[in-house]
Design a protein around this motif. Structure first.
Motif: not given
Length: 534
Positions: A179-194
Motif C-alpha cells: 500500500a505504501i509503495r503504491a502511493e510512491s513515485h515509481g513504486g519505490s520511493a518509500a521508507t519505513r522510519l518506525s
C-alpha cells in the motif's frame, strides 16, 4: 457509435506500448506490443490474472493499485518486475474511468529498474531512500516534475503487529508495504522510519485526503498523513531539508502543527536539535564532553591491543546524531581537534607509557591541513604520546579530495601514528578509499561481521577483504564481536583484531579485556608487513 479499439490503441501509443483493460483483476482486452513488452501475445494475455503476471515480490504493489483503482484517480506510474522473465521490467499506469462497469485501463511500457529489487513486505532502507530522493530532486529541478514528501502515520500499527502470529504479522507487513509503495513515485520511493511511521515521495497529482482514504482501506487501520511540497532550487538544500524533516517526524510524529514547507521543517528541526544538544557549538568550545574507552583485542594474544576513545555529550543524546549535526553545521573539525587534545593528554598522563588510544576523525577533517598541523603541535608538546595514537577515518562525511587526504594521512603516519579506515563497507566509497589511501588498519563494519557466522554472501566478501588487506600489508579489525563463536570465525578468517561486547562495553577508564582469549598462532603474513605495536 462503436469505436474501433485500434483507434484507441493509436491514442494510447502516445504514452504506452501496450494498452490493457482489466475486469475483476483479469485481462479483458490487450492491444499493442504485448509479446515485446509482456512476453505473451494479445490472445495469450487475455483472461490472465493481471497480478500473477508480475514477480511475486511486486504482486502486493499491483494488488494495492488495483484494489484502490475505483476512485477515478490515475495510479502510478510504477515500475515492476515481470514473473518468469529474469530482470524484465515494465512501467504501469492505471486509471479507472467513471461509468465503465468497474473496468480498469492500464498503460504499459518497457522500463529500466529504478534501483535494487525490494522483497515482498520490504521498503527502501533510509540510506537508499535518501539516494532515491536526491535523484528525484535533481530530475524535478531539470524537468519541472512536481514532488511532495508525504509523512504517513498508521495509528497502532506496531501494537497491532505484536498481537499477531508470525505468519499473520508477515502478511500484514506485505500488505502495508504494498500500500505504501503504491502511493510512491515509481513504486519505490518509500521508507519505513518506525513501526508506525513511513515517508514517501510522490507526484502532486491528487489530494492527500484521497491517499489517506486508500491507505486506511488497504491496511484496515486509521492512517494520517501530512504532505510537504518539495520546493525548486538546489537539490543539496532540498536533501538537507528532507533529512531534518524526517528526523523531526521520527521523533515527534504528526502532533502539533506540521510544517507547510521543507524549509520550515528544516528550520524547526534545526532549532529543536540545537536546543536538545545544549548548543553544540558551545559544548565543543567549552569542552563539555567526556570520553569512553572500549578495548580492541589482539586475536593472537587475547589481550587489549589498544582502546577506542568514543565521545559522549553531557545531554546523553546519541553521539551519532550530534556528530552528524556537527558536520552539517561545520563544527566537526573543531570537535575533532578538541577530542584529539583530550586523547593526547590522556596518553601523556599515562605513567606506564603502555596505553594506546584510537580516535575518530571525520572524512571532512582529514582533508584539512590545519588538523595535521594541530596534531603536530600537540605531539611536539607531549612527546611521550608519540607512537601510541591511532586515527580512525570515518565515512559519515565523504572525503572530497583523496589525493590531499592521503598526503595528510602520510604526515600523520610520519609522526608515528597509525591510521585506520573505520566501518569499511558502511559507506559507498570504501573500496575507493582502500585503493587510493595508504593505511595501516581497516575496521570491518559490524553488519558484515555478523554475516560471517551464517557463511552467507557477505561472509565470503569479508574473507576476500581480509585476504586483500593481508596482500596490501594492512591489518584488520572485526567490529561487533559479541560471542565466542563469532570470535572463532573471525580468527579463522585471518582477522587480526576484534572489538565488541565480548571484550567490554565503553567505560570511563581504559580497562583490560573482559575475556582474554588463549594465545593462538599468528596467521602468516607477507614479507614486509608492518609488525609495529605488536
Amino acid at each position: 457509435m462503436s469505436i474501433d479499439p485500434r483507434r484507441l490503441l493509436g491514442l494510447a501509443f502516445a504514452s504506452a506500448d501496450l494498452l490493457v483493460e482489466l475486469q475483476s483483476g483479469r485481462v479483458r482486452l490487450a492491444l499493442g506490443a504485448a509479446q515485446k513488452v509482456m512476453g505473451l501475445n494479445e490472445a495469450g494475455l487475455t483472461g490472465q490474472s493481471w497480478s500473477d503476471l508480475f514477480h511475486s515480490d511486486d504482486q502486493p504493489l499491483m494488488d494495492a493499485m488495483i484494489s484502490c483503482a475505483d476512485d477515478g484517480v490515475r495510479r502510478g506510474p510504477v515500475v515492476l518486475r515481470l514473473a518468469g522473465h529474469g530482470e524484465r521490467h515494465v512501467r504501469v499506469i492505471l486509471r479507472a474511468l467513471p461509468e465503465n462497469d468497474g473496468r480498469v485501463s492500464c498503460a504499459v511500457t518497457a522500463a529500466q529498474p529504478a534501483g535494487p529489487p525490494l522483497p515482498a513486505g520490504g521498503l527502501q532502507p533510509r540510506e537508499s531512500f535518501d539516494d532515491i530522493a536526491n535523484g528525484l530532486f535533481e530530475a524535478a529541478r531539470v524537468t519541472g516534475l512536481e514532488l511532495e514528501l508525504a509523512m504517513v502515520e498508521i495509528a497502532g500499527l506496531g501494537a497491532m503487529r505484536e498481537g499477531l502470529t508470525p505468519s499473520e504479522a508477515a502478511a500484514l507487513d506485505v500488505r502495508v508495504a504494498g500500500a505504501i509503495r503504491a502511493e510512491s513515485h515509481g513504486g519505490s520511493a518509500a521508507t519505513r522510519l518506525s513501526p508506525d511511521r513511513f515517508a514517501l515521495l510522490r507526484q502532486r497529482d491528487d489530494r492527500p485526503e484521497t491517499m489517506i482514504k486508500r491507505l486506511t482501506r488497504m491496511v484496515s487501520a486509521d492512517a494520517h498523513a501530512h504532505v510537504v511540497p518539495v520546493e525548486g532550487g538546489a537539490s543539496s538544500r532540498a536533501m538537507r531539508a528532507l533529512r531534518y524533516a524526517l528526523d523531526d517526524f521520527l521523533r515527534e510524529g504528526l502532533k502539533d502543527m506540521p510544517p507547510m514547507t521543507l524549509s520550515e521543517a528544516m528550520n524547526r528541526s534545526v532549532k529543536r536539535t540545537l536546543a536538545r544538544a545544549g548548543a553544540l557549538g558551545v559544548a565543543v568550545t567549552q569542552r563539555r564532553f567526556t570520553l569512553a574507552y572500549q578495548p580492541v583485542v589482539s586475536l593472537t594474544t587475547g589481550l587489549a591491543h589498544h582502546h577506542e576513545a568514543l565521545v559522549r555529550f553531557e545531554d546523553g543524546g546519541s553521539p551519532f546524531a550530534l556528530i552528524r549535526m556537527a558536520e552539517e553545521f561545520d563544527l566537526i573539525e573543531e570537535l575533532d581537534h578538541a577530542i584529539v587534545e583530550q586523547v593526547v593528554k590522556k596518553l601523556a598522563n599515562d605513567p606506564e607509557r603502555k596505553l594506546r588510544l584510537a580516535v575518530n576523525v571525520s572524512g571532512r577533517t582529514i582533508g584539512n591541513e590545519t588538523f595535521v598541523d594541530h596534531v603536530g603541535r600537540l605531539l611536539a608538546k607531549h612527546d611521550e604520546a608519540k607512537g601510541r595514537l591511532i586515527f580512525e577515518i570515518t565515512e559519515t562525511c565523504a572525503i572530497d579530495n583523496l589525493t590531499v587526504a592521503n598526503q595528510h594521512i602520510q604526515s600523520l603516519r610520519g609522526m608515528g601514528s597509525m591510521v585506520c579506515l573505520d566501518d569499511f563497507g558502511a559507506g559507498s566509497s570504501s573500496f575507493a578509499y582502500l585503493q587510493q589511501l595508504s593505511l595501516d588498519i581497516v575496521k570491518i563494519d559490524g553488519r558484515y561481521v555478523r554475516e560471517l557466522a551464517d557463511n552467507g554472501r557477505d561472509g565470503a566478501l569479508v574473507r576476500r577483504l581480509v585476504e586483500l588487506c593481508r596482500d596490501l600489508k594492512i591489518r584488520t579489525v572485526a567490529e561487533m564481536v559479541e560471542t565466542v563463536e563469532v570470535e572463532d570465525i573471525v580468527r579463522a578468517a585471518g582477522v587480526d583484531f576484534a572489538q565488541g561486547w565480548l571484550y567490554g562495553k565503553p567505560a570511563d577508564k581504559p580497562a583490560p579485556a573482559l575475556r582474554p582469549s588463549a594465545p593462538v598462532k599468528a596467521v602468516a603474513r607477507r614479507a614486509g608487513a608492518s609488525e609495529s605495536w605488536s
